[in-house]
Design a protein around this motif. Sequence first.
Motif, PDB file in Angstrom:
ATOM      1  N   THR A  53       0.838  -1.199   0.000  1.00 17.62           N
ATOM      2  CA  THR A  53       0.000   0.000   0.000  1.00 17.62           C
ATOM      3  C   THR A  53       0.873   1.249   0.000  1.00 17.62           C
ATOM      4  O   THR A  53       2.029   1.215   0.428  1.00 17.62           O
ATOM      5  CB  THR A  53      -0.941   0.043   1.222  1.00 17.62           C
ATOM      6  OG1 THR A  53      -0.158   0.051   2.416  1.00 17.62           O
ATOM      7  CG2 THR A  53      -1.891  -1.142   1.232  1.00 17.62           C
ATOM      8  N   VAL A  54       0.303   2.330  -0.504  1.00 20.23           N
ATOM      9  CA  VAL A  54       0.938   3.644  -0.469  1.00 20.23           C
ATOM     10  C   VAL A  54      -0.006   4.576   0.264  1.00 20.23           C
ATOM     11  O   VAL A  54      -1.170   4.740  -0.146  1.00 20.23           O
ATOM     12  CB  VAL A  54       1.217   4.176  -1.888  1.00 20.23           C
ATOM     13  CG1 VAL A  54       1.823   5.576  -1.822  1.00 20.23           C
ATOM     14  CG2 VAL A  54       2.143   3.224  -2.651  1.00 20.23           C
ATOM     15  N   ALA A  55       0.467   5.177   1.348  1.00 20.15           N
ATOM     16  CA  ALA A  55      -0.378   6.057   2.150  1.00 20.15           C
ATOM     17  C   ALA A  55      -0.460   7.441   1.523  1.00 20.15           C
ATOM     18  O   ALA A  55       0.530   7.974   1.023  1.00 20.15           O
ATOM     19  CB  ALA A  55       0.157   6.155   3.569  1.00 20.15           C
ATOM     20  N   VAL A  56      -1.652   7.998   1.552  1.00 20.01           N
ATOM     21  CA  VAL A  56      -1.868   9.414   1.235  1.00 20.01           C
ATOM     22  C   VAL A  56      -2.563   9.997   2.462  1.00 20.01           C
ATOM     23  O   VAL A  56      -3.780  10.042   2.556  1.00 20.01           O
ATOM     24  CB  VAL A  56      -2.741   9.614  -0.014  1.00 20.01           C
ATOM     25  CG1 VAL A  56      -2.742  11.088  -0.425  1.00 20.01           C
ATOM     26  CG2 VAL A  56      -2.278   8.737  -1.162  1.00 20.01           C
ATOM     27  N   GLY A  57      -1.775  10.388   3.452  1.00 22.26           N
ATOM     28  CA  GLY A  57      -2.345  10.800   4.728  1.00 22.26           C
ATOM     29  C   GLY A  57      -3.107   9.655   5.350  1.00 22.26           C
ATOM     30  O   GLY A  57      -2.566   8.560   5.553  1.00 22.26           O
ATOM     31  N   THR A  58      -4.382   9.866   5.647  1.00 23.66           N
ATOM     32  CA  THR A  58      -5.210   8.815   6.238  1.00 23.66           C
ATOM     33  C   THR A  58      -5.850   7.919   5.190  1.00 23.66           C
ATOM     34  O   THR A  58      -6.548   6.959   5.532  1.00 23.66           O
ATOM     35  CB  THR A  58      -6.309   9.438   7.116  1.00 23.66           C
ATOM     36  OG1 THR A  58      -7.101  10.325   6.311  1.00 23.66           O
ATOM     37  CG2 THR A  58      -5.712  10.213   8.277  1.00 23.66           C
ATOM     38  N   CYS A  59      -5.629   8.209   3.903  1.00 23.38           N
ATOM     39  CA  CYS A  59      -6.132   7.368   2.818  1.00 23.38           C
ATOM     40  C   CYS A  59      -5.058   6.352   2.421  1.00 23.38           C
ATOM     41  O   CYS A  59      -3.882   6.524   2.725  1.00 23.38           O
ATOM     42  CB  CYS A  59      -6.514   8.224   1.612  1.00 23.38           C
ATOM     43  SG  CYS A  59      -7.777   9.471   1.937  1.00 23.38           S
ATOM     44  N   SER A  60      -5.477   5.310   1.725  1.00 24.36           N
ATOM     45  CA  SER A  60      -4.546   4.259   1.343  1.00 24.36           C
ATOM     46  C   SER A  60      -4.784   3.833  -0.097  1.00 24.36           C
ATOM     47  O   SER A  60      -5.934   3.654  -0.533  1.00 24.36           O
ATOM     48  CB  SER A  60      -4.715   3.045   2.270  1.00 24.36           C
ATOM     49  OG  SER A  60      -3.793   2.025   1.935  1.00 24.36           O
ATOM     50  N   LEU A  61      -3.689   3.670  -0.839  1.00 26.88           N
ATOM     51  CA  LEU A  61      -3.730   3.157  -2.198  1.00 26.88           C
ATOM     52  C   LEU A  61      -3.206   1.733  -2.199  1.00 26.88           C
ATOM     53  O   LEU A  61      -2.108   1.469  -1.700  1.00 26.88           O
ATOM     54  CB  LEU A  61      -2.867   4.007  -3.127  1.00 26.88           C
ATOM     55  CG  LEU A  61      -3.128   5.511  -3.149  1.00 26.88           C
ATOM     56  CD1 LEU A  61      -2.078   6.208  -4.010  1.00 26.88           C
ATOM     57  CD2 LEU A  61      -4.525   5.814  -3.673  1.00 26.88           C
ATOM     58  N   GLU A  62      -3.971   0.797  -2.737  1.00 27.49           N
ATOM     59  CA  GLU A  62      -3.544  -0.589  -2.843  1.00 27.49           C
ATOM     60  C   GLU A  62      -2.789  -0.789  -4.159  1.00 27.49           C
ATOM     61  O   GLU A  62      -3.253  -0.356  -5.216  1.00 27.49           O
ATOM     62  CB  GLU A  62      -4.753  -1.521  -2.801  1.00 27.49           C
ATOM     63  CG  GLU A  62      -5.592  -1.398  -1.538  1.00 27.49           C
ATOM     64  CD  GLU A  62      -6.866  -2.212  -1.612  1.00 27.49           C
ATOM     65  OE1 GLU A  62      -6.906  -3.195  -2.396  1.00 27.49           O
ATOM     66  OE2 GLU A  62      -7.831  -1.862  -0.907  1.00 27.49           O
TER      67      GLU A  62
END
Length: 223
Positions: free
Chosen positions: A122-131
């Motif tokens: 995963t790659v974090a974007v603040g409190t969001c997450s990209l799988e």
Amino acid sequence: MSYTGEVKVGGAPDVRELPALTITKVAVDEKMSNNCYLLRCNDTGEQVLVDAAASSETLLPLIGAGGLSAVVTTHQHWDHHRALADVVRETGATVVAGEPDADAITEQTGVAIDRRVSDGDTVAVGTCSLEVIRVTGHTPGSICLLYRDPTGHPHLFTGDSLFPGGVGGTFGDADAFVSLIGDVETKLFGTLPDDTWFYPGHGSDGTLGSERPHLAEWRERGW
């Protein structure tokens, strides 16, 4: 105005405001017309750039004073990382790429890859997450990034692996095409719903539902 995903080189970015994540799409370079996507967490302000394709003079003002926590390169082709060195130098962002493409990206740009990713990462974007979803075929290490909006439909950044109208090019390599169409069918269409909105590396966006009826046709034609 509502988001359409229709952008032109030299024109204004298009901005999509989700409850937790803002997606800004901009086109760069007249010849290749690459799409770059700046993702910003609405809670923390943290930002991630998908493909520093070209035109740092466009991308850096877009990033602005908020800075950049990471830049993800979807694959090793030259037209997707021409501004990588400039963006990383100016922002200090962590550099992320798919494991099998990482060395080639470094050879072409002189930029070291800080994180080599594959399926399940995963790659974090603040409190969001990209799988991270690895899709092999257009290049050995191409990756897609999936944001599962908890309040709406999924959002999928596909690089050059999937476009409206077909999968990415495999340059006459039949084995690479079989790999690519197989991964697209299994990992994308096989697991995600029709209302998944996808954002490709060039051109207009699409939805999986609009493309799903054509999968057999794509496989039959071989591109």
